[in-house]
Design a protein around this motif. Structure first.
Motif: not given
Length: 79
Positions: A20-21, A30, A34, A23-27
């Motif tokens: 979760s972390q 993420a 996806d 996905k928000q901080s590492d494009a």
């Protein structure tokens, strides 16, 4: 739709918060997550004959899913 197996949270249950972390901080992470999710859903739809496909195409999707999972694991294990 029925439960989709092989979701990342099931594959790496002890890494859910880290995923979760990331996905928000590492494009890059993420995008990998996806893409894994999308391919995993395609494989599930093929396996359950919701959207049947030829065996070769399904096999290629499974290989791609496995490669993505390996790449995701490499990132998780280093974080």
């Amino acid at each position: 739709m029925s439960h989709t197996p092989h979701e990342l949270a099931e594959e790496f249950p002890d890494k859910v918060e880290l995923m979760s972390q990331l996905k928000q901080s590492d494009a890059h992470f993420a995008r990998l997550a996806d893409e894994y999710h999308e391919i995993n859903r395609e494989v599930h739809r093929a396996e359950t004959n919701i959207e049947p496909m030829e065996d070769l195409a399904e096999g290629e999707l499974r290989k791609k899913r496995a490669a993505l999972k390996d790449e995701i694991w490499a990132i998780l294990s280093k974080a």
